[in-house]
Motif scaffolding. Structure first.
Motif, PDB file in Angstrom:
ATOM      1  N   ALA A  65      52.949  80.261  51.404  1.00 22.05           N
ATOM      2  CA  ALA A  65      51.890  81.385  51.698  1.00 22.05           C
ATOM      3  C   ALA A  65      52.658  82.885  51.390  1.00 22.05           C
ATOM      4  CB  ALA A  65      51.016  81.073  52.577  1.00 22.05           C
ATOM      5  N   THR A  66      53.667  82.977  52.222  1.00 21.74           N
ATOM      6  CA  THR A  66      54.441  84.185  52.634  1.00 21.74           C
ATOM      7  C   THR A  66      55.655  84.693  51.930  1.00 21.74           C
ATOM      8  OG1 THR A  66      55.382  83.199  54.517  1.00 21.74           O
ATOM      9  CG2 THR A  66      53.322  84.076  54.942  1.00 21.74           C
ATOM     10  N   LEU A  67      56.198  83.740  51.178  1.00 22.09           N
ATOM     11  CA  LEU A  67      57.243  84.036  50.266  1.00 22.09           C
ATOM     12  C   LEU A  67      57.142  85.054  49.479  1.00 22.09           C
ATOM     13  CD1 LEU A  67      59.290  80.578  50.043  1.00 22.09           C
ATOM     14  CD2 LEU A  67      60.091  82.461  51.314  1.00 22.09           C
ATOM     15  N   PRO A  68      58.020  85.818  49.047  1.00 20.02           N
ATOM     16  CA  PRO A  68      57.770  86.786  47.853  1.00 20.02           C
ATOM     17  C   PRO A  68      57.188  86.234  46.566  1.00 20.02           C
ATOM     18  CG  PRO A  68      59.774  87.479  48.887  1.00 20.02           C
ATOM     19  CD  PRO A  68      59.398  85.949  49.650  1.00 20.02           C
ATOM     20  N   GLU A  69      56.320  86.600  46.033  1.00 19.48           N
ATOM     21  CA  GLU A  69      55.519  86.126  44.825  1.00 19.48           C
ATOM     22  C   GLU A  69      56.374  85.790  43.723  1.00 19.48           C
ATOM     23  OE1 GLU A  69      52.703  88.522  43.051  1.00 19.48           O
ATOM     24  OE2 GLU A  69      54.397  89.923  42.088  1.00 19.48           O
ATOM     25  N   THR A  70      57.951  86.009  43.809  1.00 24.15           N
ATOM     26  CA  THR A  70      58.787  85.824  42.709  1.00 24.15           C
ATOM     27  C   THR A  70      59.647  84.626  43.081  1.00 24.15           C
ATOM     28  OG1 THR A  70      60.357  87.247  43.992  1.00 24.15           O
ATOM     29  CG2 THR A  70      59.199  88.007  42.018  1.00 24.15           C
ATOM     30  N   VAL A  71      59.134  83.774  44.405  1.00 19.25           N
ATOM     31  CA  VAL A  71      60.067  82.695  44.829  1.00 19.25           C
ATOM     32  C   VAL A  71      59.292  81.346  44.401  1.00 19.25           C
ATOM     33  CG1 VAL A  71      60.706  81.465  46.901  1.00 19.25           C
ATOM     34  CG2 VAL A  71      61.096  84.147  46.488  1.00 19.25           C
ATOM     35  N   PRO A  72      57.957  80.995  44.764  1.00 24.58           N
ATOM     36  CA  PRO A  72      57.529  79.694  44.643  1.00 24.58           C
ATOM     37  C   PRO A  72      57.670  79.217  42.951  1.00 24.58           C
ATOM     38  CG  PRO A  72      55.813  81.024  45.107  1.00 24.58           C
ATOM     39  CD  PRO A  72      57.180  81.949  45.095  1.00 24.58           C
ATOM     40  N   VAL A  73      58.031  78.018  42.869  1.00 30.32           N
ATOM     41  CA  VAL A  73      57.757  76.993  41.646  1.00 30.32           C
ATOM     42  C   VAL A  73      57.070  75.641  42.016  1.00 30.32           C
ATOM     43  CG1 VAL A  73      59.709  78.254  40.468  1.00 30.32           C
ATOM     44  CG2 VAL A  73      60.064  75.952  41.724  1.00 30.32           C
ATOM     45  N   LEU A  74      56.343  75.160  41.152  1.00 29.31           N
ATOM     46  CA  LEU A  74      55.668  74.069  41.263  1.00 29.31           C
ATOM     47  C   LEU A  74      56.447  72.859  40.762  1.00 29.31           C
ATOM     48  CD1 LEU A  74      51.969  75.330  40.402  1.00 29.31           C
ATOM     49  CD2 LEU A  74      52.913  74.552  42.598  1.00 29.31           C
ATOM     50  N   GLU A  75      56.093  71.536  41.341  1.00 26.11           N
ATOM     51  CA  GLU A  75      56.811  70.407  41.012  1.00 26.11           C
ATOM     52  C   GLU A  75      55.850  69.163  41.518  1.00 26.11           C
ATOM     53  OE1 GLU A  75      60.244  70.731  43.507  1.00 26.11           O
ATOM     54  OE2 GLU A  75      59.389  68.979  44.469  1.00 26.11           O
ATOM     55  N   THR A  76      56.069  68.237  40.989  1.00 29.58           N
ATOM     56  CA  THR A  76      55.504  66.921  41.561  1.00 29.58           C
ATOM     57  C   THR A  76      56.521  65.964  42.225  1.00 29.58           C
ATOM     58  OG1 THR A  76      55.752  65.666  39.630  1.00 29.58           O
ATOM     59  CG2 THR A  76      53.546  66.782  39.604  1.00 29.58           C
ATOM     60  N   ASP A  77      57.856  66.004  41.937  1.00 25.40           N
ATOM     61  CA  ASP A  77      58.771  65.184  42.214  1.00 25.40           C
ATOM     62  C   ASP A  77      58.060  63.660  41.890  1.00 25.40           C
ATOM     63  OD1 ASP A  77      61.452  64.153  43.279  1.00 25.40           O
ATOM     64  OD2 ASP A  77      60.629  63.986  45.243  1.00 25.40           O
ATOM     65  N   ALA A  78      57.370  63.388  40.877  1.00 24.46           N
ATOM     66  CA  ALA A  78      56.860  62.199  40.475  1.00 24.46           C
ATOM     67  C   ALA A  78      57.988  61.228  40.171  1.00 24.46           C
ATOM     68  CB  ALA A  78      56.065  62.316  39.280  1.00 24.46           C
ATOM     69  N   PRO A  79      57.921  60.033  40.728  1.00 20.49           N
ATOM     70  CA  PRO A  79      56.746  59.278  41.275  1.00 20.49           C
ATOM     71  C   PRO A  79      56.620  59.516  42.633  1.00 20.49           C
ATOM     72  CG  PRO A  79      58.598  57.801  41.170  1.00 20.49           C
ATOM     73  CD  PRO A  79      59.062  59.003  40.713  1.00 20.49           C
ATOM     74  N   ASP A  80      57.552  60.241  43.429  1.00 18.81           N
ATOM     75  CA  ASP A  80      57.568  60.442  44.875  1.00 18.81           C
ATOM     76  C   ASP A  80      56.683  61.501  45.181  1.00 18.81           C
ATOM     77  OD1 ASP A  80      59.546  58.137  45.061  1.00 18.81           O
ATOM     78  OD2 ASP A  80      60.930  59.660  44.804  1.00 18.81           O
ATOM     79  N   ILE A  81      56.516  61.779  46.674  1.00 22.89           N
ATOM     80  CA  ILE A  81      55.885  63.014  47.211  1.00 22.89           C
ATOM     81  C   ILE A  81      54.438  62.909  46.748  1.00 22.89           C
ATOM     82  CG2 ILE A  81      56.134  65.258  48.303  1.00 22.89           C
ATOM     83  CD1 ILE A  81      58.762  65.437  47.630  1.00 22.89           C
ATOM     84  N   PRO A  82      53.608  61.650  46.948  1.00 22.40           N
ATOM     85  CA  PRO A  82      52.205  61.951  46.544  1.00 22.40           C
ATOM     86  C   PRO A  82      51.463  62.939  47.387  1.00 22.40           C
ATOM     87  CG  PRO A  82      52.617  60.063  47.731  1.00 22.40           C
ATOM     88  CD  PRO A  82      54.123  60.581  47.467  1.00 22.40           C
ATOM     89  N   PRO A  83      50.611  63.757  46.608  1.00 20.07           N
ATOM     90  CA  PRO A  83      49.627  64.746  47.232  1.00 20.07           C
ATOM     91  C   PRO A  83      48.664  63.995  48.274  1.00 20.07           C
ATOM     92  CG  PRO A  83      49.059  64.577  45.179  1.00 20.07           C
ATOM     93  CD  PRO A  83      50.373  63.606  45.097  1.00 20.07           C
ATOM     94  N   GLN A  84      48.226  64.658  49.262  1.00 23.70           N
ATOM     95  CA  GLN A  84      47.286  64.393  50.040  1.00 23.70           C
ATOM     96  C   GLN A  84      46.365  63.247  49.525  1.00 23.70           C
ATOM     97  OE1 GLN A  84      44.095  66.095  50.349  1.00 23.70           O
ATOM     98  NE2 GLN A  84      43.268  64.378  51.465  1.00 23.70           N
ATOM     99  N   TRP A  85      45.884  63.421  48.327  1.00 22.86           N
ATOM    100  CA  TRP A  85      44.777  62.697  47.690  1.00 22.86           C
ATOM    101  C   TRP A  85      45.306  61.330  47.222  1.00 22.86           C
ATOM    102  CZ3 TRP A  85      45.583  67.483  46.278  1.00 22.86           C
ATOM    103  CH2 TRP A  85      46.487  67.552  45.032  1.00 22.86           C
ATOM    104  N   LEU A  86      46.457  61.023  47.082  1.00 22.06           N
ATOM    105  CA  LEU A  86      46.976  59.980  46.415  1.00 22.06           C
ATOM    106  C   LEU A  86      47.752  59.146  47.702  1.00 22.06           C
ATOM    107  CD1 LEU A  86      48.677  60.717  43.192  1.00 22.06           C
ATOM    108  CD2 LEU A  86      46.564  59.829  43.470  1.00 22.06           C
ATOM    109  N   TYR A  87      47.785  59.847  48.774  1.00 25.50           N
ATOM    110  CA  TYR A  87      48.686  59.260  49.696  1.00 25.50           C
ATOM    111  C   TYR A  87      48.075  58.085  50.432  1.00 25.50           C
ATOM    112  CZ  TYR A  87      51.383  58.651  54.197  1.00 25.50           C
ATOM    113  OH  TYR A  87      52.169  58.076  55.125  1.00 25.50           O
TER     114      TYR A  87
END
Ligand SMILES: [Zn+2]
Length: 274
Positions: free
Chosen positions: A193-215
């Motif tokens: 939420a708070t890092l500078p907007e130039t910092v975050p990138v998105l990833e899945t790390d599939a098949p690992d780190i399932p999001p909450q709805w797949l956990y």
């Protein structure tokens, strides 16, 4: 809206039965590029072929959890592969490399030796790196202070705000994925939420780190319930980042794509419409 999955292990055996279909689902969901990081030398050519076959990007490196079974000579295999594929526009980084200080029983000194050697190879190749961070942010930063590299992505970032700041000051981007979708992941959500907007990138790390709805918890998994993460989940994971930042989905896609291309400059050519 073009989404970029900056970290997905589509070469993993979990995808043996339906790899093409998995990537087609991702495309249908708007994921235009994925980055496949290799984890061991024996997989380098397979990862490269898969990236070419599916139209993806890839990275070559030896994962800290694979260092225990890797041979010292694998560092030479990496150097040769980086030289051989230097002009391959789909080769975007050295990775996945790093340190894992969470999994018990690993040889820390050997991990550090492989990490430093691979940072040097990244510098030699003029490529950014993709880092694995688990309880190891300070150790990774110590290496980055020793070896000046072209930056890159600290994937599935899970360090403190102070550690995040140290990566950011050195020009690194931080990867956010399924972990961010859990309410209890306070520190990760706060960073997203708070890092500078130039910092975050998105990833899945599939098949690992399932999001909450797949956990699925251990009990559910023991019953054979499925919890495989896949790149098609990325746009839904992105909704969490959008909510945390107060961004529209369009802004989230544009901002994270720009950040990913800044971290891995060779992605730019792959994003341009053919
Ligand atoms: Zn990974």
């Amino acid at each position: 809206m073009p989404w970029i999955d900056t970290h997905c292990h589509l070469d993993a055996p979990e995808f043996d039965a339906d790899r093409e279909a998995v990537w087609q689902r991702a495309r249908a969901a708007g994921v235009t590029v994925g980055v496949l990081p290799a984890v061991q030398a024996a997989h380098f050519e397979g990862v490269r072929e898969l990236a070419h076959r599916l139209g993806l990007a890839y990275a070559l490196g030896i994962h800290p959890l694979c260092v225990g079974t890797a041979a010292d000579a694998d560092l030479e295999v990496l150097r040769d592969a980086l030289a051989r594929h230097r002009d391959d526009s789909r080769l975007v980084a050295v990775g996945e490399i790093g340190l894992d200080w969470f999994v018990p029983g690993l040889d820390r000194a050997r991990q550090e030796r492989f990490y430093i050697a691979q940072l040097k190879l990244a510098r030699e190749a003029g490529l950014p790196a993709i880092l694995h961070v688990r309880r190891s942010a300070d150790g990774l930063l110590a290496g980055l202070r020793r070896i000046e590299t072209a930056g890159g992505i600290a994937h599935a970032f899970n360090g403190s705000a102070q550690q995040a700041q140290a990566f950011v000051e050195r020009g690194w981007r931080l990867g956010f994925g399924g972990a961010m979708t859990f309410e209890r992941a306070r520190q990760i959500r706060e960073l997203a939420a708070t890092l500078p907007e130039t910092v975050p990138v998105l990833e899945t790390d599939a098949p690992d780190i399932p999001p909450q709805w797949l956990y699925r918890n251990a009990e559910q998994r023991a019953r054979g319930e499925f919890a495989r993460n896949e790149p098609a989940e990325l746009p839904r994971i992105a909704q969490t980042l959008a909510q945390l930042r107060g961004w529209s989905l369009e802004q989230t896609a544009a901002r994270t794509a720009a950040n990913a291309s800044a971290a891995l400059p060779r992605l730019r050519a792959l994003l341009e419409p053919a």
